[in-house]
Design a protein around this motif. Structure first.
Motif, mmCIF file in Angstrom:
data_model
loop_
_atom_site.group_PDB
_atom_site.id
_atom_site.type_symbol
_atom_site.label_atom_id
_atom_site.label_comp_id
_atom_site.label_asym_id
_atom_site.label_seq_id
_atom_site.Cartn_x
_atom_site.Cartn_y
_atom_site.Cartn_z
ATOM 1 N N THR A 25 38.167 41.301 38.500
ATOM 2 C CA THR A 25 39.485 40.831 38.946
ATOM 3 C C THR A 25 39.380 40.359 40.392
ATOM 4 O OG1 THR A 25 40.094 43.064 39.660
ATOM 5 C CG2 THR A 25 40.752 42.422 37.425
ATOM 6 N N ARG A 26 40.418 39.632 40.821
ATOM 7 C CA ARG A 26 40.513 39.215 42.226
ATOM 8 C C ARG A 26 41.400 40.205 42.971
ATOM 9 N NH1 ARG A 26 38.735 34.226 43.267
ATOM 10 N NH2 ARG A 26 38.632 32.772 41.547
ATOM 11 N N PHE A 27 41.037 40.451 44.236
ATOM 12 C CA PHE A 27 41.894 41.216 45.122
ATOM 13 C C PHE A 27 41.824 40.555 46.483
ATOM 14 C CE2 PHE A 27 37.838 42.939 46.090
ATOM 15 C CZ PHE A 27 37.906 43.628 47.290
ATOM 16 N N ALA A 28 42.595 41.031 47.435
ATOM 17 C CA ALA A 28 42.685 40.371 48.741
ATOM 18 C C ALA A 28 41.325 40.186 49.401
ATOM 19 C CB ALA A 28 43.617 41.155 49.663
ATOM 20 N N ALA A 63 48.811 39.273 40.248
ATOM 21 C CA ALA A 63 48.629 38.264 41.291
ATOM 22 C C ALA A 63 47.710 37.124 40.843
ATOM 23 C CB ALA A 63 48.073 38.913 42.554
ATOM 24 N N ALA A 64 46.748 37.418 39.987
ATOM 25 C CA ALA A 64 45.781 36.412 39.517
ATOM 26 C C ALA A 64 45.389 36.766 38.086
ATOM 27 C CB ALA A 64 44.553 36.375 40.418
ATOM 28 N N HIS A 65 45.960 36.050 37.113
ATOM 29 C CA HIS A 65 45.770 36.380 35.691
ATOM 30 C C HIS A 65 44.369 36.100 35.160
ATOM 31 C CE1 HIS A 65 49.954 37.379 34.856
ATOM 32 N NE2 HIS A 65 50.284 36.350 35.605
ATOM 33 N N ASP A 66 43.602 35.253 35.842
ATOM 34 C CA ASP A 66 42.248 34.939 35.373
ATOM 35 C C ASP A 66 41.305 36.089 35.681
ATOM 36 O OD1 ASP A 66 42.950 32.414 34.397
ATOM 37 O OD2 ASP A 66 42.632 31.483 36.354
ATOM 38 N N VAL A 67 40.584 36.529 34.664
ATOM 39 C CA VAL A 67 39.615 37.616 34.807
ATOM 40 C C VAL A 67 38.308 37.196 34.136
ATOM 41 C CG1 VAL A 67 41.392 39.423 34.853
ATOM 42 C CG2 VAL A 67 40.317 38.804 32.676
ATOM 43 N N CYS A 68 37.280 37.976 34.388
ATOM 44 C CA CYS A 68 35.987 37.780 33.734
ATOM 45 C C CYS A 68 35.581 39.106 33.113
ATOM 46 C CB CYS A 68 34.950 37.313 34.755
ATOM 47 S SG CYS A 68 33.296 37.089 34.055
#
Length: 163
Positions: A25-28, A63-68
């Motif tokens: 996931t993305r985080f700050a 905050a960012a729906h795209d994941v891997c």
């Protein structure tokens, strides 16, 4: 079955066999990877996960729906990377449906207020199938050294997953 169909079948087989993957996931501060146990629903074309609302995954996904998702079958030298869209849900019914007894080690049942369900829809997948044995890989490296050609270390496929 078509090559695309064969590839999609292979993707689902790896997911179902391996079970545990890394969810990115993305985080700050950038990207974060964590191991999670997948609960695939091939018929729906979805992968579910039970997780803890306190982990921060739900906020990162909001905050960012795209994941891997990354699955590795070391024994078969198969590597799978899935790009997907995720959403976090507080869904006691779905949690109960996908619940496993091992989940009781972290929560007090599927209706525990800290249980969160991640719903992940694969969009694309990239799959690498390598030689199943070290002997084959060693042979390919030796052959490449002698011939100057690249070793044949398996197949790479890109799959658009539409279910």
């Amino acid at each position: 079955m078509s090559r695309q169909g064969d590839s999609i079948e292979r993707v689902w087989k790896i997911i179902e066999k391996i079970g545990v993957c890394l969810l990115v996931t993305r985080f700050a501060g950038g990207l974060r990877a964590r191991p999670l146990e997948a609960r695939p629903d091939r018929a729906a074309g979805l992968i579910f996960f039970v997780t803890d609302i306190r982990s921060g995954k739900d906020d990162e996904i909001a905050a960012a729906h795209d994941v891997c998702l990354v699955f590795i079958d070391a024994g078969e030298k198969a590597y799978l990377s899935i790009t997907a869209r995720a959403e976090a849900q507080r869904d006691d019914a779905k949690a109960a449906q996908i619940w496993r007894t091992t989940d009781n080690a972290w929560w007090n049942g599927p209706d525990d207020p800290n249980v969160c369900v991640l719903r992940v829809r694969p969009v694309t997948a990239e799959l690498w199938d390598g030689p199943a044995s070290k002997a084959v890989a060693a042979y390919e490296f030796a052959k490449a050294r002698l011939t100057g050609e690249q070793p044949n270390l398996g197949e790479n496929r890109k799959v658009t997953v539409k279910m």
